[in-house]
Design an enzyme around this catalytic site. Structure first.
Site, short mmCIF file in Angstrom:
data_model
loop_
_atom_site.label_atom_id
_atom_site.label_comp_id
_atom_site.label_asym_id
_atom_site.label_seq_id
_atom_site.Cartn_x
_atom_site.Cartn_y
_atom_site.Cartn_z
N ARG A 25 -44.83 63.27 56.68
CA ARG A 25 -45.46 62.74 55.46
C ARG A 25 -46.89 63.26 55.33
NH1 ARG A 25 -48.83 58.32 54.98
NH2 ARG A 25 -48.86 57.24 52.98
N ARG A 29 -48.00 65.59 52.27
CA ARG A 29 -48.96 65.06 51.28
C ARG A 29 -50.29 65.81 51.35
NH1 ARG A 29 -47.15 59.00 50.07
NH2 ARG A 29 -45.17 59.64 49.16
N ARG A 76 -32.01 70.88 69.62
CA ARG A 76 -32.47 71.78 70.70
C ARG A 76 -31.75 73.11 70.45
NH1 ARG A 76 -35.28 68.17 73.87
NH2 ARG A 76 -34.32 66.15 74.25
N ASP A 132 -42.51 61.79 75.97
CA ASP A 132 -42.87 62.06 77.37
C ASP A 132 -44.39 62.15 77.61
OD1 ASP A 132 -40.14 62.24 77.71
OD2 ASP A 132 -40.09 64.43 77.71
N ARG A 167 -34.17 38.02 91.58
CA ARG A 167 -33.61 39.34 91.84
C ARG A 167 -34.66 40.45 91.80
NH1 ARG A 167 -28.34 38.62 87.92
NH2 ARG A 167 -26.90 38.05 89.58
N LYS A 219 -40.58 35.65 94.14
CA LYS A 219 -39.18 35.38 93.82
C LYS A 219 -38.47 36.57 93.19
CE LYS A 219 -39.19 31.00 94.97
NZ LYS A 219 -38.98 30.84 96.39
O1 F6P Z 1 -38.12 64.83 75.95
C1 F6P Z 1 -37.74 63.58 75.50
C2 F6P Z 1 -36.57 63.05 76.28
O2 F6P Z 1 -36.21 61.79 75.75
C3 F6P Z 1 -36.78 62.97 77.80
O3 F6P Z 1 -37.55 61.86 78.18
C4 F6P Z 1 -35.36 62.93 78.28
O4 F6P Z 1 -35.26 63.40 79.61
C5 F6P Z 1 -34.67 63.86 77.33
O5 F6P Z 1 -35.45 63.90 76.15
C6 F6P Z 1 -33.26 63.47 76.98
O6 F6P Z 1 -32.74 64.46 76.15
P1 F6P Z 1 -31.40 64.31 75.32
O7 F6P Z 1 -31.65 63.36 74.19
O8 F6P Z 1 -31.13 65.70 74.84
O9 F6P Z 1 -30.38 63.77 76.25
#
Ligand code: F6P
Length: 324
Positions: A25, A29, A76, A132, A167, A219
């Protein structure tokens, strides 16, 4: 001599990140504000190869600032490693008269953009967007803050049940090969231990630490594990084998990539999107925009691609100190 840019393209590539829409956006814009034509390239580099290019106007980006994901879709694209496909992408750019690109994505996208720039000298400005937060040259990449908040909200809920049942929960968060998400999440959710690839860990000491905590009357325990350090299941198996602890695993997974972007993710997106367009107008190329100490900065992509972002070891030590 710098040729004046008239038409730009914008795309999102790699893993999606909340705030990508806010960045699209901002780019669209700002471009229109500066009387530029603007095209959206669907499905990242793949869409550029396939000619999936659409005209954007003010209304194409209405009501998206608050939406997770990306309206341009993402992909990708291993094909882009081959020059023959990059040439096809360049031909499509020329066909639409696109003379500048804004690429919104993570480190893979950045490297691809740099190769494309070197091949055809297309002016490109990169905007870091990845949950990341592992990209050199910026304190924040778009989506990181949202992913951290999502994980923290989930862990707060898990803590309730961990505490009721007394746990240990081993919680795996994303981050690919890095521990930026795990460190932030671990610190602010008060995790008893954080396992990240950047800091050596030892499961025997972890077991002892948990047993000692139990003897002192603790705990429940939360252990945050970065997916790039070790699998949560592996940690749990080790603990079950060597102790009487009642251990459960939770892998947060792709929920960390979705949802409405936080205010911070949106703010970074708005600022970097607008600056990217200004830089193209100023004749700049092969730069990544970023935020450092609250300032908007630019770093040559060549440097970003070569350097590794460092984890904040002080934050790690602080988390350890507060988790006693
Ligand atoms: O780079 C972002 C990310 O979510 C990473 O944290 C993770 O390892 C990867 O992409 C997972 O990729 P995909 O969605 O292709 O499984």
């Amino acid at each position: 001599m710098v040729t004046k840019i008239k038409t730009i393209g914008v795309m999102t590539t790699g893993g999606d990140a909340p705030g990508m829409n806010a960045a699209i956006r901002a780019v669209v814009r700002s471009a229109i504000f500066h009387n530029l034509n603007v095209y959206g390239i669907e499905r990242g580099w793949q869409g550029l190869i396939d000619g999936k290019i659409i005209k954007m106007d003010l209304s194409s980006v209405s009501s998206i600032i608050n939406r997770g994901g990306t309206i341009l879709h993402t992909h990708r694209c291993p094909e882009f490693r081959e020059k023959v496909f990059r040439k096809k992408a360049f031909t499509n750019l020329q066909a639409f008269g696109i003379d500048g690109l804004v690429v919104i994505g993570g480190d893979g996208s950045l490297n691809a953009a740099y190769v494309f720039y070197k091949d055809f000298k297309v002016p490109i400005i990169n905007i870091p967007a990845s949950i990341d937060n592992d990209i050199y040259g910026t304190d924040y990449s778009i989506g990181f803050d949202t992913a951290v908040n999502t994980a923290v909200e989930a862990i707060d809920k898990i803590r309730d049940t961990a505490s009721s049942h007394e746990r240990v929960f081993v919680i795996e968060v994303m981050g690919r090969l890095n521990g930026f998400i795990a460190l932030d999440v671990g610190l602010v959710s008060g995790a008893e231990a954080i396992l990240i690839p950047e800091v050596p860990y030892d499961l025997a000491s972890l077991t002892k630490m948990l047993q000692y905590g139990q003897q002192r009357g603790k705990k429940s325990f939360i252990i945050v594990v970065a997916e790039g350090a070790i699998k949560a299941e592996e940690v749990a198996a080790y603990l079950r084998k060597r102790s009487e602890l009642d251990v459960r695993v939770s892998v947060l997974g792709h929920m960390q990539r979705g949802g409405a972007p936080t205010a911070l993710s949106r703010e970074v997106a708005c600022k970097l999107g607008a600056r990217a367009v200004e830089l193209l107008l100023a004749g700049k190329q092969a730069l990544m925009v970023g935020i450092q100490s609250d300032n908007i900065v630019e770093t040559p992509v060549e440097i970003v691609a070569r350097r590794k972002k460092k984890i904040d070891l002080n934050a790690y030590k602080l988390a350890q100190k507060l988790a006693q």
